[in-house]
Design an enzyme around this catalytic site. Structure first.
Site, short mmCIF file in Angstrom:
data_model
loop_
_atom_site.label_atom_id
_atom_site.label_comp_id
_atom_site.label_asym_id
_atom_site.label_seq_id
_atom_site.Cartn_x
_atom_site.Cartn_y
_atom_site.Cartn_z
N LYS A 271 37.30 34.38 53.05
CA LYS A 271 36.48 35.21 52.16
C LYS A 271 37.26 35.43 50.88
O LYS A 271 38.46 35.72 50.91
CB LYS A 271 36.25 36.56 52.86
CG LYS A 271 35.33 37.50 52.13
CD LYS A 271 33.90 37.34 52.59
CE LYS A 271 32.91 38.04 51.67
NZ LYS A 271 32.66 37.33 50.40
N LYS B 146 44.39 41.36 52.57
CA LYS B 146 43.45 42.45 52.33
C LYS B 146 42.43 42.54 53.47
O LYS B 146 42.16 43.62 53.99
CB LYS B 146 42.73 42.21 50.99
CG LYS B 146 42.01 43.40 50.46
CD LYS B 146 41.32 43.10 49.13
CE LYS B 146 42.31 42.86 48.00
NZ LYS B 146 41.63 42.78 46.69
N LYS C 23 40.17 32.05 47.61
CA LYS C 23 39.83 32.43 46.24
C LYS C 23 39.41 31.17 45.50
O LYS C 23 39.86 30.07 45.83
CB LYS C 23 41.05 33.05 45.54
CG LYS C 23 40.70 33.98 44.40
CD LYS C 23 40.22 35.33 44.91
CE LYS C 23 39.91 36.30 43.82
NZ LYS C 23 39.69 37.64 44.35
N THR D 271 34.22 49.32 45.57
CA THR D 271 35.68 49.27 45.33
C THR D 271 36.16 50.63 44.83
O THR D 271 37.20 51.14 45.29
CB THR D 271 36.03 48.13 44.37
OG1 THR D 271 35.45 46.93 44.87
CG2 THR D 271 37.53 47.94 44.26
N ASN E 69 33.95 48.20 36.38
CA ASN E 69 33.38 48.48 37.69
C ASN E 69 34.29 49.41 38.50
O ASN E 69 33.87 50.48 38.93
CB ASN E 69 33.14 47.14 38.43
CG ASN E 69 32.63 47.36 39.84
OD1 ASN E 69 33.36 47.87 40.69
ND2 ASN E 69 31.39 47.03 40.12
N SER F 209 31.25 43.84 51.14
CA SER F 209 30.83 42.43 51.17
C SER F 209 30.65 41.97 52.62
O SER F 209 29.72 41.23 52.96
CB SER F 209 31.88 41.53 50.51
OG SER F 209 31.62 41.40 49.14
P1 NAD Z 1 35.75 44.93 34.82
O1 NAD Z 1 35.80 43.75 33.97
O2 NAD Z 1 34.45 45.52 35.25
O3 NAD Z 1 36.58 46.13 34.14
C1 NAD Z 1 37.87 45.94 33.64
C2 NAD Z 1 38.21 47.15 32.79
O4 NAD Z 1 39.57 47.01 32.36
C3 NAD Z 1 37.36 47.29 31.54
O5 NAD Z 1 37.04 48.64 31.35
C4 NAD Z 1 38.29 46.80 30.45
O6 NAD Z 1 38.00 47.35 29.19
C5 NAD Z 1 39.62 47.31 30.98
N1 NAD Z 1 40.76 46.68 30.32
C6 NAD Z 1 40.93 45.38 30.00
N2 NAD Z 1 42.07 45.23 29.32
C7 NAD Z 1 42.62 46.45 29.22
C8 NAD Z 1 43.78 46.94 28.59
N3 NAD Z 1 44.62 46.13 27.95
N4 NAD Z 1 44.05 48.26 28.66
C9 NAD Z 1 43.21 49.11 29.31
N5 NAD Z 1 42.08 48.69 29.90
C10 NAD Z 1 41.79 47.39 29.85
O7 NAD Z 1 36.63 44.56 36.10
P2 NAD Z 1 36.71 45.29 37.50
O8 NAD Z 1 35.76 44.67 38.43
O9 NAD Z 1 36.65 46.77 37.30
O10 NAD Z 1 38.16 44.84 38.00
C11 NAD Z 1 39.32 45.52 37.58
C12 NAD Z 1 40.45 45.14 38.51
O11 NAD Z 1 40.09 45.46 39.86
C13 NAD Z 1 40.82 43.65 38.54
O12 NAD Z 1 42.21 43.55 38.78
C14 NAD Z 1 40.05 43.13 39.73
O13 NAD Z 1 40.62 41.93 40.27
C15 NAD Z 1 40.22 44.31 40.67
N6 NAD Z 1 39.25 44.35 41.76
C16 NAD Z 1 37.91 44.44 41.52
C17 NAD Z 1 37.03 44.52 42.58
C18 NAD Z 1 35.55 44.70 42.37
O14 NAD Z 1 34.81 44.83 43.37
N7 NAD Z 1 35.05 44.75 41.14
C19 NAD Z 1 37.51 44.46 43.91
C20 NAD Z 1 38.88 44.37 44.12
C21 NAD Z 1 39.74 44.32 43.04
#
Ligand code: NAD
Length: 425
Positions: free
Chosen positions: A79, A103, A115, A199, A230, A359
């Site tokens: 996954k 995880k 991945k 998340t 997100n 998921s």
């Molecule tokens: P997203 O793209 O929805 O949001 C990312 C956020 O980070 C945005 O608000 C963006 O403006 C901000 N950002 C980017 N560059 C930045 C900077 N230099 N300084 C401050 N903020 C900054 O992405 P997401 O889904 O929220 O994912 C964020 C992290 O969480 C990633 O590492 C992702 O791999 C991890 N993650 C996400 C999920 C999920 O279900 N969405 C699950 C597990 C892990």
């Protein structure tokens, strides 16, 4: 998810898989993991690299690199998400696939880890180009993906839209409707209620569990959240609903601090009308982005980028609890600073596992053809997450180590059983 995070992280990606192995080695030594199992986990099971010729809107062909790495299937089908970003490469996909194995095992899901990714800049492509690229990728992965084999999901740069295209392409190849081949789908075609916030919900549940162990009440603590996408926005919202005072928020456009507390509902309303960014928000004082992580708070939630917490940043962080919403926000060399400073870190493979947990629920609902209410999803999620936290906390105490290494130990204990029970050639 958007692609904001992609480029800023590029400079640190060279040795991501090595960094995973370094932490695996520490955990393996402490728990006395068998050398055979360690060797198996150092070598991803399957690595697929494809070239994807796509007709662009200008009438010319462009060839894209696509990847899928299956790290382990020791405890179930693999996954893991699919990432669209310019810095996607074999090493990064291998590291992220291994993280998924750990995880899923920490969250006690019957999955191995994988991945995928395509080296591309989705923001520079039209919707038509993205659809053709996504369908070409899905077609090339016909023999990799499968409901009981390898189940992708969204990651950076992809969302429910791409998942719907992949599902459609896969169904056409197979000649039947197989919604369980992919998760993170829109609700109308088999997605799960609660997946969008899952998340952030996991971050909240882990924070509550940690505060309880620390003898703190949510109403007594302040938090800073980096990232308002997100994970960050749902984390901030759900923490504030628990009574935590959110004093700092930030995204790639601006960072804000207000010691009296930020009205998160107002911030959410603001970004909804402001192209999903915080720049221009009036509910707090704007501060330099570099100061956000080290500003005064009790709980820090890095929920944006990988590798943002260097040794220097770790030595200046004022929080006593760090809950890693993002994947890999802490550089391996910063781990010892947190340990020396007695700062508790709920590591990414535990803290952000709420997404893959829901998921899993989506996959279960697809297989059953029966769909749950949002309350049912949330209740089941919270139970699983609280148990995962307790297992990791107990291992940290038993092995006298950090939550991060304890999370690896928790995962490896499960994966080792899977490998041994299934046997080898
Ligand atoms: P997203 O793209 O929805 O949001 C990312 C956020 O980070 C945005 O608000 C963006 O403006 C901000 N950002 C980017 N560059 C930045 C900077 N230099 N300084 C401050 N903020 C900054 O992405 P997401 O889904 O929220 O994912 C964020 C992290 O969480 C990633 O590492 C992702 O791999 C991890 N993650 C996400 C999920 C999920 O279900 N969405 C699950 C597990 C892990």
């Amino acid at each position: 998810m958007s692609t904001h995070t992609a480029n800023a992280a590029a400079t640190h990606n060279e040795s991501m898989f090595e960094a995973v192995l370094a932490r695996l080695d520490i955990a393996a030594k402490l728990m006395n993991l068998s050398d055979d199992v360690s060797l198996i986990l150092r070598n991803p099971l399957k690595q697929v690299k494809v070239s994807l010729p796509v007709m662009m809107d200008n009438g010319k062909i462009q060839v894209f690199e696509g990847y899928r790495v299956v790290h382990s299937v020791a405890i179930g089908p693999s996954k893991g998400g699919i990432r669209y970003a310019m810095d996607v490469n074999q090493d990064e996909v291998m590291a992220l696939a291994a993280w998924m194995s750990f995880k899923c095992a920490v969250a006690n899901l019957p999955y191995g880890g994988a991945k995928g990714g395509i080296k591309c800049d989705p923001r520079a492509m039209s919707v038509g180009e993205l659809e053709r690229l996504t369908r070409a990728y899905a077609k090339s992965m016909k023999d990799v993906f499968g409901v009981n084999k390898d189940i992708p999901a969204p990651d950076m740069g992809t969302s429910g839209r791409e998942m719907a295209w992949i599902l459609d392409e896969y169904n056409k190849m197979m000649g039947e409707d197989l919604p369980g081949v992919i998760t993170g789908k829109p609700i109308a075609i088999g997605g799960s209620l609660g997946r969008d916030a899952a998340t952030g919900r996991g971050v909240m549940v882990n924070t509550m569990a940690a505060l309880k162990r620390m003898g703190k009440k949510p109403g007594e603590v302040t938090a800073v959240v980096q990232g308002f996408g997100n994970v960050g926005s749902h984390s901030a919202r759900l923490l504030s609903e628990q009574g935590v005072k959110i004093v700092g928020i930030g995204d790639h456009t601006a960072s804000f601090y207000n010691e009296k507390g930020i009205d998160i509902k107002a911030a959410l309303d603001f970004v909804a009308k402001n192209n999903r960014v915080l720049k221009g928000f009036k509910g707090a004082t704007e501060i330099a982005s570099d100061d956000l992580l080290t500003s005064k708070c009790d709980v820090l939630v890095p929920a944006a980028l990988q590798n943002v917490i260097t040794e220097d940043v770790a030595s200046k962080i004022q929080a006593k609890l760090v809950v890693e919403g993002a994947n890999g926000p802490t550089m391996p060399e910063a781990d010892h600073i947190f340990k020396e400073r007695n700062i508790i870190v709920v590591p990414d493979i535990l803290a952000n596992s709420g997404g893959v947990t829901v998921s899993y629920f989506e996959w279960v609902q697809n297989k059953a053809g029966y769909y749950w209410s949002e309350d049912e999803v949330n209740t089941k999620h919270d139970e699983k997450m609280e148990l995962a936290f307790a297992n990791v906390w107990n291992n940290a105490e038993q092995f006298k180590t950090t939550m991060r290494i304890a999370a690896y130990i928790t995962a490896l204990q499960k994966i080792e059983q899977g490998v041994k029970l299934k046997g080898h050639y």
